[in-house]
Write an enzyme that holds these catalytic residues in place. Sequence first.
Site, PDB file in Angstrom:
ATOM      1  N   LYS A  37     -15.880  -7.749   3.977  1.00 36.07           N
ATOM      2  CA  LYS A  37     -14.910  -8.139   5.011  1.00 36.07           C
ATOM      3  C   LYS A  37     -15.274  -7.441   6.313  1.00 36.07           C
ATOM      4  O   LYS A  37     -15.738  -6.318   6.310  1.00 36.07           O
ATOM      5  CB  LYS A  37     -13.500  -7.662   4.617  1.00 36.07           C
ATOM      6  CG  LYS A  37     -13.005  -8.090   3.267  1.00 36.07           C
ATOM      7  CD  LYS A  37     -11.657  -7.405   3.017  1.00 36.07           C
ATOM      8  CE  LYS A  37     -11.209  -7.555   1.579  1.00 36.07           C
ATOM      9  NZ  LYS A  37     -10.104  -6.629   1.265  1.00 36.07           N
ATOM     10  N   HIS A  78       0.845  -1.204   0.000  1.00 40.44           N
ATOM     11  CA  HIS A  78       0.000   0.000   0.000  1.00 40.44           C
ATOM     12  C   HIS A  78       0.876   1.248   0.000  1.00 40.44           C
ATOM     13  O   HIS A  78       0.648   2.192  -0.759  1.00 40.44           O
ATOM     14  CB  HIS A  78      -0.867   0.063   1.275  1.00 40.44           C
ATOM     15  CG  HIS A  78      -1.981  -0.937   1.332  1.00 40.44           C
ATOM     16  ND1 HIS A  78      -2.233  -1.690   2.465  1.00 40.44           N
ATOM     17  CD2 HIS A  78      -2.918  -1.291   0.425  1.00 40.44           C
ATOM     18  CE1 HIS A  78      -3.283  -2.461   2.252  1.00 40.44           C
ATOM     19  NE2 HIS A  78      -3.717  -2.245   1.015  1.00 40.44           N
ATOM     20  N   ARG A 119      -2.274  -5.852  -8.313  1.00 40.58           N
ATOM     21  CA  ARG A 119      -1.168  -6.796  -8.112  1.00 40.58           C
ATOM     22  C   ARG A 119      -1.093  -7.837  -9.218  1.00 40.58           C
ATOM     23  O   ARG A 119      -0.099  -7.973  -9.896  1.00 40.58           O
ATOM     24  CB  ARG A 119      -1.317  -7.495  -6.754  1.00 40.58           C
ATOM     25  CG  ARG A 119      -1.059  -6.589  -5.587  1.00 40.58           C
ATOM     26  CD  ARG A 119      -1.544  -7.193  -4.302  1.00 40.58           C
ATOM     27  NE  ARG A 119      -2.988  -7.436  -4.371  1.00 40.58           N
ATOM     28  CZ  ARG A 119      -3.719  -7.826  -3.359  1.00 40.58           C
ATOM     29  NH1 ARG A 119      -3.164  -8.084  -2.189  1.00 40.58           N
ATOM     30  NH2 ARG A 119      -5.018  -8.003  -3.482  1.00 40.58           N
ATOM     31  N   SER A 157      -3.137  -7.533   2.959  1.00 40.20           N
ATOM     32  CA  SER A 157      -3.411  -7.320   4.390  1.00 40.20           C
ATOM     33  C   SER A 157      -3.836  -8.633   5.037  1.00 40.20           C
ATOM     34  O   SER A 157      -3.475  -8.921   6.172  1.00 40.20           O
ATOM     35  CB  SER A 157      -4.531  -6.289   4.568  1.00 40.20           C
ATOM     36  OG  SER A 157      -4.121  -5.034   4.102  1.00 40.20           O
TER      37      SER A 157
HETATM   38  O1  PNS Z   1      -8.900  -2.646   0.513  1.00 40.29           O
HETATM   39  P1  PNS Z   1     -10.216  -3.123  -0.043  1.00 40.29           P
HETATM   40  O2  PNS Z   1     -10.942  -3.956   0.979  1.00 40.29           O
HETATM   41  O3  PNS Z   1     -10.085  -3.799  -1.367  1.00 40.29           O
HETATM   42  O4  PNS Z   1     -11.080  -1.779  -0.256  1.00 40.29           O
HETATM   43  C1  PNS Z   1     -12.356  -1.838  -0.794  1.00 40.29           C
HETATM   44  C2  PNS Z   1     -13.006  -0.462  -0.810  1.00 40.29           C
HETATM   45  C3  PNS Z   1     -13.123   0.099   0.609  1.00 40.29           C
HETATM   46  C4  PNS Z   1     -12.177   0.465  -1.640  1.00 40.29           C
HETATM   47  C5  PNS Z   1     -14.400  -0.645  -1.462  1.00 40.29           C
HETATM   48  O5  PNS Z   1     -15.132  -1.611  -0.770  1.00 40.29           O
HETATM   49  C6  PNS Z   1     -15.190   0.649  -1.510  1.00 40.29           C
HETATM   50  O6  PNS Z   1     -14.977   1.460  -2.386  1.00 40.29           O
HETATM   51  N1  PNS Z   1     -16.110   0.824  -0.523  1.00 40.29           N
HETATM   52  C7  PNS Z   1     -16.937   2.021  -0.419  1.00 40.29           C
HETATM   53  C8  PNS Z   1     -18.388   1.693  -0.742  1.00 40.29           C
HETATM   54  C9  PNS Z   1     -18.635   1.793  -2.226  1.00 40.29           C
HETATM   55  O7  PNS Z   1     -18.477   2.835  -2.841  1.00 40.29           O
HETATM   56  N2  PNS Z   1     -19.028   0.664  -2.813  1.00 40.29           N
HETATM   57  C10 PNS Z   1     -19.279   0.593  -4.237  1.00 40.29           C
HETATM   58  C11 PNS Z   1     -18.026   0.274  -5.016  1.00 40.29           C
HETATM   59  S1  PNS Z   1     -18.457  -0.680  -6.364  1.00 40.29           S
END
Ligand code: PNS
Length: 345
Positions: A222, A198, A271, A309
Amino acid sequence: MRVIAGTARGTRLAPVPRGVRPTSDRVRESVFNALGQFFEGDVLDLYAGTGSLGIEALSRGCDRAAFVEKDRRALATIRENLQRTKLQDRAEVVAGDVGRVLDRMLTDGRQFNLIFADPPYRIAATEVGGVLSRIGALLAPGGRAVLESGEAPAAGTQGEKGVTRRYGGTYVTILERSEITMIVAVCPGSFDPVTAGHLDIIRRASKIFDHVVIAVGANMRKKPVLPAVERARLIEKVTADIENVSVEFMDGLLVDFARERGAQVIVKGLRAVSDFESEFEQAQLNRTMYPELETVFIMASSEHSFLSSSAVREIASFGGDVRGLVPDGILETVREIYSGSDGNI
Ligand code: PNS
Protein backbone atom coordinates in the site's frame (compact mmCIF):
# COMPACT_ATOMS: atom_id res chain seq x y z
CA MET A 1 35.43 11.92 44.46
CA ARG A 2 37.90 9.00 44.51
CA VAL A 3 37.90 5.42 43.27
CA ILE A 4 37.02 3.29 46.31
CA ALA A 5 38.75 -0.03 45.66
CA GLY A 6 40.76 -2.12 43.19
CA THR A 7 43.72 -1.28 40.96
CA ALA A 8 42.85 2.44 40.74
CA ARG A 9 41.96 2.74 44.43
CA GLY A 10 42.36 6.24 45.80
CA THR A 11 42.69 7.92 42.38
CA ARG A 12 40.99 11.28 42.50
CA LEU A 13 38.42 11.73 39.74
CA ALA A 14 38.02 14.94 37.70
CA PRO A 15 35.66 17.67 38.96
CA VAL A 16 32.03 17.01 38.10
CA PRO A 17 30.98 19.21 35.16
CA ARG A 18 28.07 21.58 35.60
CA GLY A 19 24.66 20.02 34.90
CA VAL A 20 25.87 16.48 35.68
CA ARG A 21 24.45 14.83 38.81
CA PRO A 22 27.00 12.26 39.96
CA THR A 23 26.17 9.20 42.05
CA SER A 24 27.15 10.29 45.57
CA ASP A 25 30.08 8.57 47.33
CA ARG A 26 27.70 7.03 49.83
CA VAL A 27 25.41 5.53 47.18
CA ARG A 28 28.40 4.31 45.13
CA GLU A 29 29.90 2.62 48.15
CA SER A 30 26.59 1.00 49.13
CA VAL A 31 25.94 -0.23 45.59
CA PHE A 32 29.35 -1.89 45.37
CA ASN A 33 28.95 -3.41 48.84
CA ALA A 34 25.62 -4.84 47.71
CA LEU A 35 27.16 -6.23 44.51
CA GLY A 36 29.71 -8.26 46.48
CA GLN A 37 33.36 -8.99 45.82
CA PHE A 38 33.60 -10.63 42.44
CA PHE A 39 33.73 -8.50 39.34
CA GLU A 40 34.35 -10.03 35.95
CA GLY A 41 33.20 -9.76 32.36
CA ASP A 42 31.85 -6.66 30.65
CA VAL A 43 30.15 -3.69 32.26
CA LEU A 44 27.83 -1.17 30.61
CA ASP A 45 27.45 2.26 32.20
CA LEU A 46 24.37 4.02 30.77
CA TYR A 47 23.78 7.77 31.28
CA ALA A 48 27.38 7.49 32.51
CA GLY A 49 27.84 11.11 33.73
CA THR A 50 31.41 11.11 35.11
CA GLY A 51 31.80 7.37 34.47
CA SER A 52 32.46 6.75 38.18
CA LEU A 53 30.35 3.55 38.38
CA GLY A 54 31.88 1.87 35.32
CA ILE A 55 35.36 2.98 36.40
CA GLU A 56 34.85 1.53 39.89
CA ALA A 57 33.74 -1.79 38.28
CA LEU A 58 36.82 -1.80 35.99
CA SER A 59 39.10 -1.00 38.90
CA ARG A 60 37.61 -3.93 40.84
CA GLY A 61 38.20 -6.46 38.08
CA CYS A 62 35.68 -6.20 35.25
CA ASP A 63 37.36 -6.90 31.90
CA ARG A 64 35.91 -4.17 29.75
CA ALA A 65 33.50 -1.26 30.09
CA ALA A 66 31.29 0.68 27.68
CA PHE A 67 30.19 4.15 28.79
CA VAL A 68 27.16 5.71 27.08
CA GLU A 69 26.53 9.42 27.47
CA LYS A 70 25.29 12.20 25.23
CA ASP A 71 26.44 15.31 27.10
CA ARG A 72 29.66 16.67 25.57
CA ARG A 73 31.15 17.91 28.84
CA ALA A 74 30.35 14.65 30.60
CA LEU A 75 31.99 12.70 27.75
CA ALA A 76 35.18 14.75 28.19
CA THR A 77 35.10 14.04 31.95
CA ILE A 78 34.71 10.26 31.39
CA ARG A 79 37.75 10.29 29.06
CA GLU A 80 39.76 12.34 31.58
CA ASN A 81 38.79 9.94 34.40
CA LEU A 82 39.80 6.92 32.32
CA GLN A 83 43.21 8.49 31.76
CA ARG A 84 43.63 9.36 35.42
CA THR A 85 42.85 5.78 36.40
CA LYS A 86 44.88 4.36 33.46
CA LEU A 87 41.88 2.23 32.50
CA GLN A 88 41.35 3.68 29.01
CA ASP A 89 42.60 0.57 27.20
CA ARG A 90 39.73 -1.46 28.60
CA ALA A 91 37.07 1.15 27.92
CA GLU A 92 34.85 2.24 25.08
CA VAL A 93 33.20 5.66 25.31
CA VAL A 94 30.06 5.88 23.18
CA ALA A 95 28.53 9.28 22.46
CA GLY A 96 24.81 9.23 21.80
CA ASP A 97 21.28 8.67 22.90
CA VAL A 98 20.89 5.65 25.21
CA GLY A 99 17.88 4.19 23.33
CA ARG A 100 19.67 4.26 19.97
CA VAL A 101 22.95 2.90 21.36
CA LEU A 102 21.05 0.03 23.04
CA ASP A 103 19.39 -0.79 19.70
CA ARG A 104 22.79 -1.01 18.01
CA MET A 105 24.20 -3.16 20.79
CA LEU A 106 21.24 -5.54 20.57
CA THR A 107 21.62 -5.83 16.81
CA ASP A 108 25.34 -6.59 17.33
CA GLY A 109 24.43 -9.32 19.86
CA ARG A 110 26.39 -7.66 22.72
CA GLN A 111 26.05 -9.07 26.26
CA PHE A 112 27.07 -7.51 29.58
CA ASN A 113 27.57 -8.96 33.04
CA LEU A 114 26.81 -5.74 34.86
CA ILE A 115 24.69 -2.82 33.65
CA PHE A 116 24.37 0.51 35.45
CA ALA A 117 21.53 2.85 34.51
CA ASP A 118 21.38 6.16 36.26
CA PRO A 119 19.08 8.32 34.18
CA PRO A 120 19.29 12.04 34.92
CA TYR A 121 15.49 11.99 35.15
CA ARG A 122 12.82 9.48 36.09
CA ILE A 123 12.50 7.14 33.11
CA ALA A 124 9.22 8.17 31.51
CA ALA A 125 6.60 5.46 31.19
CA THR A 126 6.91 5.65 27.43
CA GLU A 127 10.61 4.93 27.67
CA VAL A 128 10.32 2.04 30.10
CA GLY A 129 9.38 -0.41 27.39
CA GLY A 130 12.40 0.64 25.44
CA VAL A 131 15.10 0.95 28.06
CA LEU A 132 14.28 -1.66 30.71
CA SER A 133 13.36 -4.46 28.32
CA ARG A 134 16.49 -3.76 26.26
CA ILE A 135 18.61 -3.87 29.41
CA GLY A 136 17.09 -7.30 30.14
CA ALA A 137 17.94 -8.50 26.63
CA LEU A 138 21.56 -7.25 26.93
CA LEU A 139 22.28 -8.94 30.28
CA ALA A 140 24.39 -12.09 30.09
CA PRO A 141 23.16 -15.13 32.05
CA GLY A 142 23.88 -14.46 35.72
CA GLY A 143 24.31 -10.75 35.00
CA ARG A 144 22.87 -7.95 37.10
CA ALA A 145 21.44 -4.51 36.42
CA VAL A 146 21.66 -1.61 38.86
CA LEU A 147 18.98 1.03 38.32
CA GLU A 148 19.13 4.36 40.09
CA SER A 149 16.24 6.71 40.41
CA GLY A 150 15.47 9.96 42.16
CA GLU A 151 11.86 8.91 42.73
CA ALA A 152 9.93 5.78 43.67
CA PRO A 153 11.55 2.48 42.57
CA ALA A 154 13.19 2.94 39.21
CA ALA A 155 10.95 2.61 36.20
CA GLY A 156 7.82 1.85 38.19
CA THR A 157 6.81 -1.59 39.30
CA GLN A 158 5.85 -3.15 35.99
CA GLY A 159 7.38 -6.55 35.55
CA GLU A 160 10.23 -5.71 37.84
CA LYS A 161 11.26 -7.43 41.05
CA GLY A 162 14.75 -7.18 42.52
CA VAL A 163 15.83 -5.47 45.71
CA THR A 164 15.29 -1.74 46.13
CA ARG A 165 17.11 0.26 48.77
CA ARG A 166 16.77 3.92 49.56
CA TYR A 167 19.77 6.14 50.28
CA GLY A 168 18.47 9.62 51.17
CA GLY A 169 16.67 10.76 48.04
CA THR A 170 18.10 8.02 45.82
CA TYR A 171 16.47 4.65 45.17
CA VAL A 172 18.70 1.85 43.93
CA THR A 173 17.26 -1.36 42.50
CA ILE A 174 19.48 -4.35 41.76
CA LEU A 175 17.95 -6.85 39.35
CA GLU A 176 19.02 -10.21 38.03
CA ARG A 177 18.26 -11.03 34.42
CA SER A 178 15.41 -13.37 35.36
CA GLU A 179 13.83 -10.58 37.43
CA ILE A 180 13.32 -8.33 34.44
CA THR A 181 10.12 -10.05 33.52
CA MET A 182 8.58 -7.20 31.67
CA ILE A 183 6.66 -8.34 28.61
CA VAL A 184 6.87 -5.87 25.77
CA ALA A 185 4.52 -6.24 22.81
CA VAL A 186 4.85 -4.56 19.44
CA CYS A 187 1.63 -3.57 17.73
CA PRO A 188 2.53 -2.92 14.07
CA GLY A 189 0.48 -1.42 11.30
CA SER A 190 0.29 1.32 8.74
CA PHE A 191 -2.44 3.21 10.65
CA ASP A 192 -3.49 5.39 7.69
CA PRO A 193 -5.34 6.64 9.74
CA VAL A 194 -5.65 5.01 13.18
CA THR A 195 -9.27 3.86 13.58
CA ALA A 196 -11.54 3.26 16.56
CA GLY A 197 -10.89 -0.45 15.95
CA HIS A 198 -7.11 0.02 16.22
CA LEU A 199 -7.53 2.01 19.43
CA ASP A 200 -9.71 -0.72 20.94
CA ILE A 201 -7.04 -3.34 20.20
CA ILE A 202 -4.27 -1.06 21.57
CA ARG A 203 -6.21 -0.46 24.81
CA ARG A 204 -6.93 -4.13 25.32
CA ALA A 205 -3.30 -5.04 24.57
CA SER A 206 -2.10 -2.43 27.09
CA LYS A 207 -4.03 -4.28 29.81
CA ILE A 208 -2.35 -7.59 29.02
CA PHE A 209 1.27 -6.56 28.41
CA ASP A 210 3.60 -4.43 30.52
CA HIS A 211 4.38 -2.18 27.61
CA VAL A 212 3.04 -1.82 24.07
CA VAL A 213 5.13 -0.18 21.35
CA ILE A 214 3.02 0.91 18.39
CA ALA A 215 5.18 0.45 15.29
CA VAL A 216 4.11 2.78 12.51
CA GLY A 217 5.37 0.98 9.46
CA ALA A 218 5.08 0.75 5.74
CA ASN A 219 3.12 -1.99 4.06
CA MET A 220 4.85 -2.50 0.72
CA ARG A 221 1.51 -3.41 -0.84
CA LYS A 222 0.00 0.00 0.00
CA LYS A 223 1.13 3.56 -0.60
CA PRO A 224 0.21 5.63 2.47
CA VAL A 225 -1.78 8.84 1.98
CA LEU A 226 -0.29 10.43 5.11
CA PRO A 227 3.44 10.58 5.90
CA ALA A 228 4.52 8.35 8.82
CA VAL A 229 5.16 11.36 11.11
CA GLU A 230 1.54 12.47 10.74
CA ARG A 231 0.18 8.96 11.26
CA ALA A 232 2.31 8.64 14.41
CA ARG A 233 1.15 12.05 15.68
CA LEU A 234 -2.51 10.99 15.40
CA ILE A 235 -1.81 7.77 17.33
CA GLU A 236 0.10 9.68 20.02
CA LYS A 237 -2.88 11.99 20.42
CA VAL A 238 -5.42 9.22 20.91
CA THR A 239 -3.20 7.09 23.17
CA ALA A 240 -1.94 9.96 25.36
CA ASP A 241 -3.98 8.70 28.33
CA ILE A 242 -2.55 5.15 28.17
CA GLU A 243 0.58 5.13 30.38
CA ASN A 244 2.28 2.03 29.01
CA VAL A 245 1.98 2.75 25.29
CA SER A 246 4.61 4.42 23.12
CA VAL A 247 4.70 5.17 19.39
CA GLU A 248 7.70 4.66 17.10
CA PHE A 249 8.48 4.45 13.38
CA MET A 250 9.44 1.18 11.79
CA ASP A 251 11.28 1.31 8.49
CA GLY A 252 12.70 -2.19 8.22
CA LEU A 253 11.56 -5.67 9.11
CA LEU A 254 9.13 -6.10 11.99
CA VAL A 255 11.26 -8.88 13.50
CA ASP A 256 14.32 -6.58 13.64
CA PHE A 257 12.25 -3.80 15.20
CA ALA A 258 10.96 -6.22 17.86
CA ARG A 259 14.38 -7.70 18.60
CA GLU A 260 15.92 -4.25 19.03
CA ARG A 261 13.28 -3.33 21.59
CA GLY A 262 13.56 -6.57 23.52
CA ALA A 263 9.91 -7.35 22.64
CA GLN A 264 8.63 -10.90 23.04
CA VAL A 265 5.24 -10.52 21.36
CA ILE A 266 3.67 -9.11 18.20
CA VAL A 267 0.07 -8.22 18.86
CA LYS A 268 -2.44 -7.78 16.07
CA GLY A 269 -6.17 -7.35 15.73
CA LEU A 270 -8.14 -9.91 13.78
CA ARG A 271 -11.50 -8.87 12.33
CA ALA A 272 -12.87 -11.60 10.15
CA VAL A 273 -11.89 -14.78 8.35
CA SER A 274 -10.79 -12.57 5.46
CA ASP A 275 -7.94 -11.19 7.61
CA PHE A 276 -6.78 -14.63 8.54
CA GLU A 277 -4.92 -15.70 5.43
CA SER A 278 -2.63 -12.70 5.23
CA GLU A 279 -2.09 -12.60 9.00
CA PHE A 280 -1.33 -16.31 9.08
CA GLU A 281 1.24 -15.88 6.30
CA GLN A 282 2.93 -12.92 8.06
CA ALA A 283 2.96 -14.72 11.41
CA GLN A 284 4.57 -17.82 9.85
CA LEU A 285 7.19 -15.78 8.00
CA ASN A 286 8.00 -13.72 11.09
CA ARG A 287 8.27 -16.92 13.10
CA THR A 288 10.69 -18.40 10.58
CA MET A 289 12.91 -15.33 10.94
CA TYR A 290 12.59 -15.01 14.75
CA PRO A 291 11.15 -18.14 16.42
CA GLU A 292 11.20 -16.69 19.96
CA LEU A 293 8.82 -13.90 18.95
CA GLU A 294 5.21 -14.97 19.42
CA THR A 295 2.34 -13.48 17.41
CA VAL A 296 -0.81 -12.99 19.46
CA PHE A 297 -4.19 -12.03 17.98
CA ILE A 298 -6.87 -10.03 19.73
CA MET A 299 -10.33 -10.45 18.21
CA ALA A 300 -11.86 -7.17 17.08
CA SER A 301 -15.02 -6.09 18.90
CA SER A 302 -18.09 -6.86 16.80
CA GLU A 303 -18.82 -3.16 16.19
CA HIS A 304 -15.40 -2.83 14.57
CA SER A 305 -15.41 -6.02 12.57
CA PHE A 306 -16.12 -4.24 9.28
CA LEU A 307 -13.99 -1.17 10.01
CA SER A 308 -10.74 -0.48 8.15
CA SER A 309 -8.45 2.47 7.47
CA SER A 310 -9.18 2.14 3.76
CA ALA A 311 -12.94 2.42 4.41
CA VAL A 312 -12.30 5.54 6.55
CA ARG A 313 -10.20 7.06 3.76
CA GLU A 314 -12.85 6.34 1.15
CA ILE A 315 -15.73 7.73 3.21
CA ALA A 316 -13.74 10.84 4.21
CA SER A 317 -12.59 11.48 0.64
CA PHE A 318 -16.24 11.71 -0.48
CA GLY A 319 -17.11 13.99 2.43
CA GLY A 320 -18.96 11.24 4.34
CA ASP A 321 -19.27 11.10 8.12
CA VAL A 322 -16.52 9.11 9.85
CA ARG A 323 -17.85 9.74 13.38
CA GLY A 324 -17.56 6.56 15.43
CA LEU A 325 -15.10 5.10 12.91
CA VAL A 326 -12.10 7.07 14.18
CA PRO A 327 -11.44 8.20 17.78
CA ASP A 328 -13.34 11.42 18.58
CA GLY A 329 -10.15 13.34 19.40
CA ILE A 330 -8.95 13.21 15.79
CA LEU A 331 -12.31 13.33 14.00
CA GLU A 332 -11.88 16.83 12.58
CA THR A 333 -8.24 16.28 11.61
CA VAL A 334 -9.11 13.07 9.77
CA ARG A 335 -11.97 14.78 7.94
CA GLU A 336 -9.69 17.63 6.86
CA ILE A 337 -6.72 15.50 5.86
CA TYR A 338 -8.51 12.80 3.94
CA SER A 339 -11.30 14.85 2.36
CA GLY A 340 -8.75 16.13 -0.15
CA SER A 341 -7.38 12.68 -0.93
CA ASP A 342 -8.58 10.40 -3.69
CA GLY A 343 -9.30 7.63 -1.19
CA ASN A 344 -6.32 5.67 -2.49
CA ILE A 345 -7.75 2.29 -1.57
O1 PNS B 1 -1.82 -2.11 8.88
P1 PNS B 1 -1.17 -3.04 7.88
O2 PNS B 1 -0.99 -2.34 6.56
O3 PNS B 1 -1.86 -4.35 7.77
O4 PNS B 1 0.31 -3.31 8.48
C1 PNS B 1 1.18 -4.16 7.83
C2 PNS B 1 2.54 -4.18 8.52
C3 PNS B 1 3.16 -2.78 8.53
C4 PNS B 1 2.37 -4.65 9.93
C5 PNS B 1 3.42 -5.18 7.73
O5 PNS B 1 3.47 -4.83 6.38
C6 PNS B 1 4.82 -5.28 8.29
O6 PNS B 1 5.05 -5.97 9.26
N1 PNS B 1 5.77 -4.55 7.64
C7 PNS B 1 7.17 -4.52 8.06
C8 PNS B 1 8.04 -5.25 7.04
C9 PNS B 1 8.10 -6.72 7.35
O7 PNS B 1 8.55 -7.15 8.41
N2 PNS B 1 7.63 -7.52 6.40
C10 PNS B 1 7.59 -8.96 6.56
C11 PNS B 1 6.32 -9.42 7.23
S1 PNS B 1 5.88 -10.94 6.59
